[in-house]
Design an enzyme around this catalytic site. Sequence first.
Site, PDB file in Angstrom:
ATOM      1  N   ARG A  56      41.894  43.296  29.770  1.00  0.00           N
ATOM      2  CA  ARG A  56      43.214  42.781  29.522  1.00  0.00           C
ATOM      3  C   ARG A  56      43.211  41.457  28.745  1.00  0.00           C
ATOM      4  O   ARG A  56      44.249  40.999  28.267  1.00  0.00           O
ATOM      5  CB  ARG A  56      43.911  42.553  30.878  1.00  0.00           C
ATOM      6  CG  ARG A  56      44.358  43.860  31.511  1.00  0.00           C
ATOM      7  CD  ARG A  56      44.863  43.646  32.898  1.00  0.00           C
ATOM      8  NE  ARG A  56      43.782  43.861  33.850  1.00  0.00           N
ATOM      9  CZ  ARG A  56      43.925  43.741  35.155  1.00  0.00           C
ATOM     10  NH1 ARG A  56      45.077  43.362  35.674  1.00  0.00           N
ATOM     11  NH2 ARG A  56      42.910  43.988  35.967  1.00  0.00           N
ATOM     12  N   LYS A  90      30.671  32.175  24.099  1.00  0.00           N
ATOM     13  CA  LYS A  90      29.864  31.452  25.099  1.00  0.00           C
ATOM     14  C   LYS A  90      28.409  31.848  24.869  1.00  0.00           C
ATOM     15  O   LYS A  90      27.855  32.698  25.559  1.00  0.00           O
ATOM     16  CB  LYS A  90      30.328  31.889  26.495  1.00  0.00           C
ATOM     17  CG  LYS A  90      30.090  30.882  27.592  1.00  0.00           C
ATOM     18  CD  LYS A  90      30.337  31.516  28.956  1.00  0.00           C
ATOM     19  CE  LYS A  90      31.717  31.323  29.497  1.00  0.00           C
ATOM     20  NZ  LYS A  90      31.862  31.849  30.872  1.00  0.00           N
ATOM     21  N   GLY A  93      27.661  39.651  26.036  1.00  0.00           N
ATOM     22  CA  GLY A  93      27.650  40.503  24.841  1.00  0.00           C
ATOM     23  C   GLY A  93      27.731  41.982  25.189  1.00  0.00           C
ATOM     24  O   GLY A  93      27.908  42.818  24.307  1.00  0.00           O
ATOM     25  N   ASP A 138      41.453  34.995  32.394  1.00  0.00           N
ATOM     26  CA  ASP A 138      41.935  34.909  33.774  1.00  0.00           C
ATOM     27  C   ASP A 138      40.863  34.486  34.763  1.00  0.00           C
ATOM     28  O   ASP A 138      39.666  34.646  34.507  1.00  0.00           O
ATOM     29  CB  ASP A 138      42.417  36.275  34.227  1.00  0.00           C
ATOM     30  CG  ASP A 138      41.238  37.250  34.423  1.00  0.00           C
ATOM     31  OD1 ASP A 138      40.490  37.464  33.444  1.00  0.00           O
ATOM     32  OD2 ASP A 138      41.044  37.753  35.534  1.00  0.00           O
ATOM     33  N   ASP A 150      30.506  36.793  25.959  1.00  0.00           N
ATOM     34  CA  ASP A 150      29.710  36.116  26.985  1.00  0.00           C
ATOM     35  C   ASP A 150      28.300  36.720  26.959  1.00  0.00           C
ATOM     36  O   ASP A 150      27.495  36.379  26.091  1.00  0.00           O
ATOM     37  CB  ASP A 150      30.431  36.310  28.321  1.00  0.00           C
ATOM     38  CG  ASP A 150      29.901  35.438  29.430  1.00  0.00           C
ATOM     39  OD1 ASP A 150      28.831  34.851  29.261  1.00  0.00           O
ATOM     40  OD2 ASP A 150      30.542  35.341  30.486  1.00  0.00           O
ATOM     41  N   ASP A 206      38.739  38.438  24.103  1.00  0.00           N
ATOM     42  CA  ASP A 206      39.020  37.031  24.390  1.00  0.00           C
ATOM     43  C   ASP A 206      37.758  36.182  24.287  1.00  0.00           C
ATOM     44  O   ASP A 206      37.757  35.116  23.690  1.00  0.00           O
ATOM     45  CB  ASP A 206      39.668  36.871  25.774  1.00  0.00           C
ATOM     46  CG  ASP A 206      38.916  37.592  26.887  1.00  0.00           C
ATOM     47  OD1 ASP A 206      37.868  38.235  26.618  1.00  0.00           O
ATOM     48  OD2 ASP A 206      39.354  37.524  28.050  1.00  0.00           O
TER      49      ASP A 206
HETATM   50  P1  XMP Z   1      30.486  40.062  28.386  1.00  0.00           P
HETATM   51  O1  XMP Z   1      29.565  39.408  29.399  1.00  0.00           O
HETATM   52  O2  XMP Z   1      30.445  41.545  28.476  1.00  0.00           O
HETATM   53  O3  XMP Z   1      31.876  39.593  28.906  1.00  0.00           O
HETATM   54  O4  XMP Z   1      30.290  39.513  26.997  1.00  0.00           O
HETATM   55  C1  XMP Z   1      32.997  39.716  28.220  1.00  0.00           C
HETATM   56  C2  XMP Z   1      34.141  39.755  29.216  1.00  0.00           C
HETATM   57  O5  XMP Z   1      33.891  38.901  30.336  1.00  0.00           O
HETATM   58  C3  XMP Z   1      35.020  38.161  30.675  1.00  0.00           C
HETATM   59  N1  XMP Z   1      34.644  36.739  30.710  1.00  0.00           N
HETATM   60  C4  XMP Z   1      35.436  35.730  31.067  1.00  0.00           C
HETATM   61  N2  XMP Z   1      36.692  35.752  31.485  1.00  0.00           N
HETATM   62  N3  XMP Z   1      36.675  33.400  31.678  1.00  0.00           N
HETATM   63  C5  XMP Z   1      37.312  34.582  31.767  1.00  0.00           C
HETATM   64  O6  XMP Z   1      38.475  34.580  32.111  1.00  0.00           O
HETATM   65  C6  XMP Z   1      35.378  33.289  31.271  1.00  0.00           C
HETATM   66  O7  XMP Z   1      34.846  32.183  31.191  1.00  0.00           O
HETATM   67  C7  XMP Z   1      34.725  34.536  30.961  1.00  0.00           C
HETATM   68  N4  XMP Z   1      33.488  34.828  30.523  1.00  0.00           N
HETATM   69  C8  XMP Z   1      33.469  36.194  30.390  1.00  0.00           C
HETATM   70  C9  XMP Z   1      36.047  38.482  29.622  1.00  0.00           C
HETATM   71  O8  XMP Z   1      36.995  39.345  30.187  1.00  0.00           O
HETATM   72  C10 XMP Z   1      35.348  39.220  28.525  1.00  0.00           C
HETATM   73  O9  XMP Z   1      36.105  40.280  28.020  1.00  0.00           O
END
Ligand code: XMP
Length: 183
Positions: free
Chosen positions: A43, A134, A108, A162, A106, A103
């Site tokens: 979302r 990140k 990946g 969120d 992280d 959004d």
């Molecule tokens: P990956 O680890 O798959 O993660 O790259 C991507 C998804 O993880 C969520 N995400 C966060 N959501 N604050 C958030 O609200 C954060 O600091 C954060 N880090 C990762 C996010 O939904 C993203 O799509």
Amino acid sequence: MRPHHIRDILFTREQIEQRVKTLIEEIAGSCEAENLVMIGILRGSFIFLADLVRGFEQHDLHPRIDFITLASYGSGTESSGSVRILHDTNENLAGADVVVVDDILDSGCTLSFAKDLFLKRGARSVRTCVMLDKQAKRTVEIKADYTGFPVEDVFVVGYGLDYDNRYRELPHIAEVTFGEQDR
Ligand code: XMP
């Protein structure tokens, strides 16, 4: 939900607006317009995607728009590493030039899962666009084609992001600090 505070604003509404404007120009200047499909990962991308596409008309870009709901997180703040499709896209992606919007990048896992999936479904190209990167947490090798801002290894909320499905409505992006104590 763990006790937490939303304090430091990392990116203001104005900074976000400015950056989104330049991202629109980057996308418009480098994308194939003919068969463009913008796919938001729900979302977290709903506000970002909406802001991006509202700037497209002035560049004569009229993409199809779709969403996919992917999950790699529970209600906590750490990635589980495995990605599941909760709701799938509807559009036919054969021959399409896709831009996947999320959004935050992280570990990946989510973005590389989405990219592979859309390529497997016949997209001609798949580019990736994230508001935040990140980088410190990357476990899968992937670099977004369009990035809003790099961010430190902190948990952030606002502008669609969120904590336990709250704070998505904040117009800015802020850091969450966990714990009972006041600073
Ligand atoms: P990956 O680890 O798959 O993660 O790259 C991507 C998804 O993880 C969520 N995400 C966060 N959501 N604050 C958030 O609200 C954060 O600091 C954060 N880090 C990762 C996010 O939904 C993203 O799509």
